[in-house]
Design an enzyme around this catalytic site. Structure first.
Site, short mmCIF file in Angstrom:
data_model
loop_
_atom_site.label_atom_id
_atom_site.label_comp_id
_atom_site.label_asym_id
_atom_site.label_seq_id
_atom_site.Cartn_x
_atom_site.Cartn_y
_atom_site.Cartn_z
CG HIS A 94 14.98 33.06 -28.12
ND1 HIS A 94 14.67 31.93 -27.56
CD2 HIS A 94 13.98 33.92 -27.89
CE1 HIS A 94 13.92 31.93 -26.87
NE2 HIS A 94 13.14 33.26 -27.21
CD GLU A 95 13.05 37.02 -29.84
OE1 GLU A 95 11.83 36.88 -30.54
OE2 GLU A 95 13.31 37.16 -28.72
CG HIS A 98 9.79 32.79 -30.85
ND1 HIS A 98 9.44 31.69 -29.95
CD2 HIS A 98 10.49 33.70 -29.90
CE1 HIS A 98 9.69 31.85 -28.66
NE2 HIS A 98 10.31 33.03 -28.69
CG HIS A 102 4.65 31.53 -37.54
ND1 HIS A 102 4.56 32.57 -38.20
CD2 HIS A 102 3.50 31.14 -37.77
CE1 HIS A 102 3.18 33.03 -38.61
NE2 HIS A 102 2.67 32.14 -38.50
#
Length: 232
Positions: A94-95, A98, A102
């Protein structure tokens, strides 16, 4: 009424957070069939997406995992960084979702990042008001004066910023989870059972943001109703 709203959403938040922690505790006990740690999964997902300039670091705390776009780091808590469970896989991927957002300039993420300085100001203003303003609220709001109108407009502006930020956060979080789950499935990082556990864990994590957004919107609507009632 504002106290009632705050208490209701605080209790909802606590209930969802408690459920989230229990889910992660449950899924943390089940090791991945491939034996990969969260850190290894994070590195693989970044590499598979052609991202080589993002560092993976370990941070203190529980469920403190986050992606920092300023210094391009995926920060994983100890249990996620070193764990090899369905829960650690879900959080790590999940991280990294991100980080992928980006790298592709995902519009909601850019909007959320741009709002951070303004949200900090609005949040500090609301904290100041809750600490000191409530002492004068009854007196000020009992009179339909220009000062009361200005205070209400200030509260509406601050809560509008906070609510906007909370609402923009929702697609950012759900998209990161969807990217994580799709990648884990397509690359065979998890089997069907592990994928379902990761999906369930991320669902409860996302619900914490839903409750936060709902609370922010409720606060905004409350102050708007006060202002419009005065105008009537």
């Amino acid at each position: 009424m504002i106290f009632v709203i705050s208490i209701v959403f605080m209790l909802l938040g606590l209930a969802v957070s408690s459920r989230l922690k229990s889910k992660f505790a449950q899924y943390s006990q089940i090791g991945l069939s491939n034996g990969m740690t969260g850190a290894e999964i994070a590195r693989k997902m970044l590499n598979d997406n052609g991202i080589y300039d993002v560092r993976i670091t370990q941070v203190e705390g529980q469920l403190t995992d986050h992606y920092d776009p300023l210094n391009k780091t995926v920060n994983l808590s100890y249990d996620v960084y070193n764990g090899n469970s369905a829960a650690s896989a879900a959080v790590a991927a999940h991280e990294c979702g991100h980080a992928v957002q980006h790298s592709v300039a995902y519009a909601p993420l850019k909007m959320r990042s741009a709002l951070v300085p303004v949200v900090n100001v609005a949040t500090n203003a609301m904290n100041f008001f809750y600490m000191f303003g409530f002492m004068f609220m009854a007196y000020i709001f009992s009179r339909n004066t220009p000062m009361a109108q200005m205070v209400l407009l200030g509260l509406i502006a601050a809560n509008a910023i906070i609510a906007t930020f909370a609402l923009i956060t929702l697609p950012v979080e759900y998209d990161a989870s969807n990217r994580a789950l799709a990648w884990m499935e397509s690359r065979g990082v998890v089997n069907t059972r592990e994928h379902e556990m990761a999906k369930d864990a991320l669902k409860w994590a996302a619900l914490t943001y839903v409750v936060s957004a709902a609370g922010a919107v409720a606060n905004l609507l409350y102050y708007l109703s006060m202002f419009l009632g005065r105008r009537d």
